[in-house]
Write a protein that holds these residues in place. Structure first.
Motif, mmCIF file in Angstrom:
data_model
loop_
_atom_site.group_PDB
_atom_site.id
_atom_site.type_symbol
_atom_site.label_atom_id
_atom_site.label_comp_id
_atom_site.label_asym_id
_atom_site.label_seq_id
_atom_site.Cartn_x
_atom_site.Cartn_y
_atom_site.Cartn_z
ATOM 1 N N PRO A 82 8.598 22.145 18.372
ATOM 2 C CA PRO A 82 9.631 21.384 17.668
ATOM 3 C C PRO A 82 10.589 22.334 16.962
ATOM 4 O O PRO A 82 10.199 23.445 16.572
ATOM 5 N N LYS A 83 11.817 21.880 16.764
ATOM 6 C CA LYS A 83 12.856 22.706 16.153
ATOM 7 C C LYS A 83 12.446 23.262 14.787
ATOM 8 O O LYS A 83 12.849 24.363 14.385
ATOM 9 N N GLY A 134 7.082 19.130 21.410
ATOM 10 C CA GLY A 134 8.167 20.101 21.220
ATOM 11 C C GLY A 134 9.522 19.516 21.586
ATOM 12 O O GLY A 134 10.511 19.700 20.863
ATOM 13 N N THR A 135 9.578 18.798 22.693
ATOM 14 C CA THR A 135 10.867 18.248 23.142
ATOM 15 C C THR A 135 11.320 17.128 22.208
ATOM 16 O O THR A 135 12.489 17.091 21.795
ATOM 17 N N MET A 136 10.393 16.235 21.837
ATOM 18 C CA MET A 136 10.768 15.156 20.908
ATOM 19 C C MET A 136 11.188 15.731 19.557
ATOM 20 O O MET A 136 12.061 15.185 18.883
ATOM 21 N N GLU A 143 14.929 9.364 17.232
ATOM 22 C CA GLU A 143 16.009 9.631 18.199
ATOM 23 C C GLU A 143 15.475 9.796 19.622
ATOM 24 O O GLU A 143 16.234 9.727 20.582
ATOM 25 N N VAL A 144 14.161 10.089 19.745
ATOM 26 C CA VAL A 144 13.552 10.182 21.081
ATOM 27 C C VAL A 144 12.384 9.197 21.129
ATOM 28 O O VAL A 144 11.424 9.331 20.357
ATOM 29 N N LEU A 145 12.473 8.223 22.021
ATOM 30 C CA LEU A 145 11.383 7.252 22.193
ATOM 31 C C LEU A 145 10.570 7.683 23.405
ATOM 32 O O LEU A 145 11.139 8.100 24.411
#
Ligand code: 2E7
Ligand code: F3S
Length: 316
Positions: A82-83, A134-136, A143-145
């Protein structure tokens, strides 16, 4: 006593992909550059043999950044983070090297670009898998379901059906993902889609080779770890293509020889994180028990290579 005859069909491509090669090289080069210990957040790739080998050279595997001392380098695993993770490493002024596969970074960038354009994202992936986390984690919560199945598509609650895009995990079943993508497009006709999906070349090629051998084999053995998404998908692909016996094994010692009694042809493949030495170990185990003929089932030739990050190419 003569051994019973058996044909081993070896899938090609199988085993290490370019992202795994690069990730392992990153840990090795970090150990050369900074000495031991080098911390690695999460298994660099999902394979115990690989992880144990790097641990023996001085890598220390942890799950979270706060388990790392501030004065040692940390490597982020090939699955991505994750960011917030690199941001926290920078805040702590740590040396951080990102071994995220470039094909995962591409998906991260795709998500960020859609978000900037005001779209809500839907990710096709497996809950809790580090790549999905990580992507979510590239975008703010909500914002990502996530959808894991065709059935999940029906229960989605979105902000605006006209402002959606979808992305996928890179190691999914090509066929299952096509079904989920079709369900998304049917329910949300305006949804923006990747050119095809975000499944990587290595995942696609390994699944294609298993399909090509399925008709020839009585049993399929996939060398890979129980937490390796791409390896588990290869077992499913084999079963769906008609293999009555398809098993994931980590090493030769895991082979259930009694289940293979009377069998005359076995397919062997290896997930993207499984080293070739383990394939050879399995072949040797067959040779010890059967008069074994080895045949290759090759459906693609891979030439992809990725560069290591610049920090490792510069002198210390
Ligand atoms: C990174 C990515 O380590 P693996 O078994 O990982 P999966 O995602 O299949 O569980 O395989 C290599 C790899 C694949 N995909 C590493 Cl994003
Ligand atoms: Fe990358 Fe695909 Fe391998 S995403 S790490 S090339 S399995």
């Amino acid at each position: 006593m003569s051994l019973p005859p058996l044909t081993l069909y070896l899938a090609a491509p199988r085993g290490f992909c370019a992202g795994v090669d690069r990730a392992i090289k990153i840990v090795e080069m970090a150990l050369e550059k900074w000495g031991a210990p080098v911390y690695v957040r999460h298994e660099i790739v999902h394979n115990k043999f690989v992880v144990d080998g790097l641990r023996a050279k001085g890598a220390v595997f942890v799950e979270e950044l706060d388990e790392c001392p501030l004065d040692r380098p940390v490597v982020f695993s090939a699955h991505g983070v994750p960011k917030a993770v690199p941001a926290e490493a920078a805040r702590r002024e740590m040396i951080a090297v990102d071994a995220t596969c470039p094909l995962v970074t591409k998906v991260h960038n795709e998500a960020a670009r859609h978000h900037e354009n005001g779209l809500q994202m839907i990710m096709i992936g497996h809950a809790g898998h580090p790549e999905t986390v990580g992507t979510m984690g590239q975008l703010p919560p909500g914002e990502v379901l996530l959808v894991e199945t065709v059935a999940d598509v029906a229960t989605l609650t979105v902000r605006d059906p006209g402002k959606l895009a979808f992305i996928t995990q890179t190691t999914l079943s090509v066929d299952d993902t096509a079904d989920i993508a079709a369900a998304l497009k049917a329910r949300f006709p305006a949804i923006l889609a990747p050119a095809h999906d975000d499944i990587c070349y290595a995942t696609t090629n390994r699944q294609m080779a298993v399909k090509a051998m399925a008709g020839k084999i009585d049993a399929l053995l996939v060398i890979g770890a129980p937490n390796s998404s791409n390896s588990k998908r290869l077992v499913e692909v084999g079963a769906n293509a008609g293999c009555a016996y398809a098993q994931l094994i980590q090493r030769a010692v895991d082979i259930d020889w009694r289940a293979l009694e009377g069998i005359r042809s076995v397919g062997i493949t290896a997930g993207a994180s499984a080293p070739e030495v383990l394939v050879n170990e399995v072949i040797d185990a067959f040779r010890a028990r059967f008069a074994t003929t080895v045949e290759m089932v090759e459906t693609a030739v891979e030439t992809v290579e990725f560069k290591v990050p610049r920090i490792l190419r510069e002198p210390a």
